[in-house]
Design a protein around this motif. Sequence first.
Motif, short mmCIF file in Angstrom:
data_model
loop_
_atom_site.label_atom_id
_atom_site.label_comp_id
_atom_site.label_asym_id
_atom_site.label_seq_id
_atom_site.Cartn_x
_atom_site.Cartn_y
_atom_site.Cartn_z
N GLN A 261 0.82 -1.21 0.00
CA GLN A 261 0.00 0.00 0.00
C GLN A 261 0.85 1.26 0.00
OE1 GLN A 261 -3.20 -0.04 2.82
NE2 GLN A 261 -3.44 2.19 2.84
N ALA A 262 1.96 1.23 0.72
CA ALA A 262 2.80 2.43 0.80
C ALA A 262 3.34 2.82 -0.57
CB ALA A 262 3.95 2.19 1.78
N ALA A 263 3.80 1.82 -1.34
CA ALA A 263 4.34 2.11 -2.66
C ALA A 263 3.25 2.61 -3.61
CB ALA A 263 5.00 0.87 -3.24
N LEU A 264 2.07 2.02 -3.51
CA LEU A 264 0.96 2.48 -4.35
C LEU A 264 0.62 3.94 -4.05
CD1 LEU A 264 -1.65 -0.43 -4.48
CD2 LEU A 264 -0.46 0.62 -6.41
N THR A 265 0.58 4.27 -2.77
CA THR A 265 0.20 5.62 -2.37
C THR A 265 1.27 6.64 -2.77
OG1 THR A 265 -1.03 4.70 -0.50
CG2 THR A 265 -0.50 7.05 -0.41
N ALA A 266 2.53 6.24 -2.69
CA ALA A 266 3.63 7.17 -2.95
C ALA A 266 3.99 7.30 -4.43
CB ALA A 266 4.86 6.73 -2.16
N ARG A 267 3.42 6.48 -5.29
CA ARG A 267 3.83 6.49 -6.70
C ARG A 267 3.56 7.87 -7.32
NH1 ARG A 267 -1.40 4.33 -7.08
NH2 ARG A 267 -2.59 5.12 -8.87
N THR A 268 4.39 8.22 -8.28
CA THR A 268 4.26 9.51 -8.96
C THR A 268 3.79 9.34 -10.40
OG1 THR A 268 6.60 9.45 -9.58
CG2 THR A 268 6.02 10.58 -7.52
N THR A 269 3.43 8.13 -10.77
CA THR A 269 2.97 7.85 -12.12
C THR A 269 1.61 7.16 -12.05
OG1 THR A 269 3.56 6.76 -14.21
CG2 THR A 269 4.16 5.62 -12.18
N THR A 270 1.08 6.77 -13.20
CA THR A 270 -0.18 6.03 -13.22
C THR A 270 0.03 4.65 -12.62
OG1 THR A 270 0.21 5.02 -15.38
CG2 THR A 270 -0.80 7.23 -15.35
N ILE A 271 -1.06 3.96 -12.32
CA ILE A 271 -0.91 2.61 -11.78
C ILE A 271 -0.29 1.69 -12.83
CG2 ILE A 271 -3.24 1.81 -12.43
CD1 ILE A 271 -3.25 0.37 -9.64
N TYR A 272 -0.60 1.92 -14.12
CA TYR A 272 0.03 1.11 -15.16
C TYR A 272 1.51 1.45 -15.28
CZ TYR A 272 -4.53 -0.61 -16.80
OH TYR A 272 -5.75 -1.22 -16.91
N GLY A 273 1.84 2.71 -15.05
CA GLY A 273 3.25 3.10 -15.01
C GLY A 273 3.97 2.42 -13.87
N HIS A 274 3.30 2.26 -12.73
CA HIS A 274 3.89 1.58 -11.58
C HIS A 274 4.09 0.10 -11.88
CE1 HIS A 274 5.04 1.16 -7.41
NE2 HIS A 274 4.16 0.20 -7.23
#
Length: 236
Positions: free
Chosen positions: A149-162
């Motif tokens: 969850q932490a990485a999802l919340t902190a991402r700076t791109t789209t979820i597909y980019g993640h």
Amino acid sequence: MLYRQVKRQLINDIQSGFAAPGAALPNEKDLAQRFQVSVGTVRRAVDELVAEHVLLRQQGRGTFVGKLDRERFMFQFFKIAPRDGPSEFPEVRLHKFSKSRANQLEAQALGLHGNQSVFRIENVLHLQGKPVIHDKIAISEAMFPGLNQAALTARTTTIYGHYQSAFGVTIVEADERVRSEAVLTDSAQLLNLDEGTPVLRIDRVAHTFDRKPAEFRISIVDTRSFDYVSRMREMT
């Protein structure tokens, strides 16, 4: 055919991280020498990958591995737009994150067998300052090991980019089924709707290379002021 072998090797380079998202591809002459084929064979393989949005040509600069950034996400995958006014990138708010065994619908969509686990992600997408979309996402734990969850919340791109940058999973296409239904309690509360209000339901299976399913998503959309917009391009 020979060009398909070249195409497969280029895909393998991307999947393995040898050719990273955003990186420039070697020129066609160097690729032809590497694969021991003609420049024309390389060009045909590259042309197909460009048409599939896996590679991106930039005039005067060369060919690059496509990144699943906001621009590409909006063009290829995000199809909800205001009835009046320009399209906008949604504000995404994480609602829930969990992991458990895949249910029957998720297992069928993702091609899972046995007691395999999935990560479940629920997001609420805001447009024009209002909650408009409730996304329920399921992805295989085996394909996305260590997702949290932490990485999802902190991402700076789209979820597909993640998916692409953190796990090497590139979404290249998606199949969608669309229908109207009455909103259920959970989505009604998140979208500020009365229970039973008509909404649009979109079931999407997103695929990586070789049509391998990578994500199953159910989107519940409040269409009182927003439309589903399908953008078609001429095939040549």
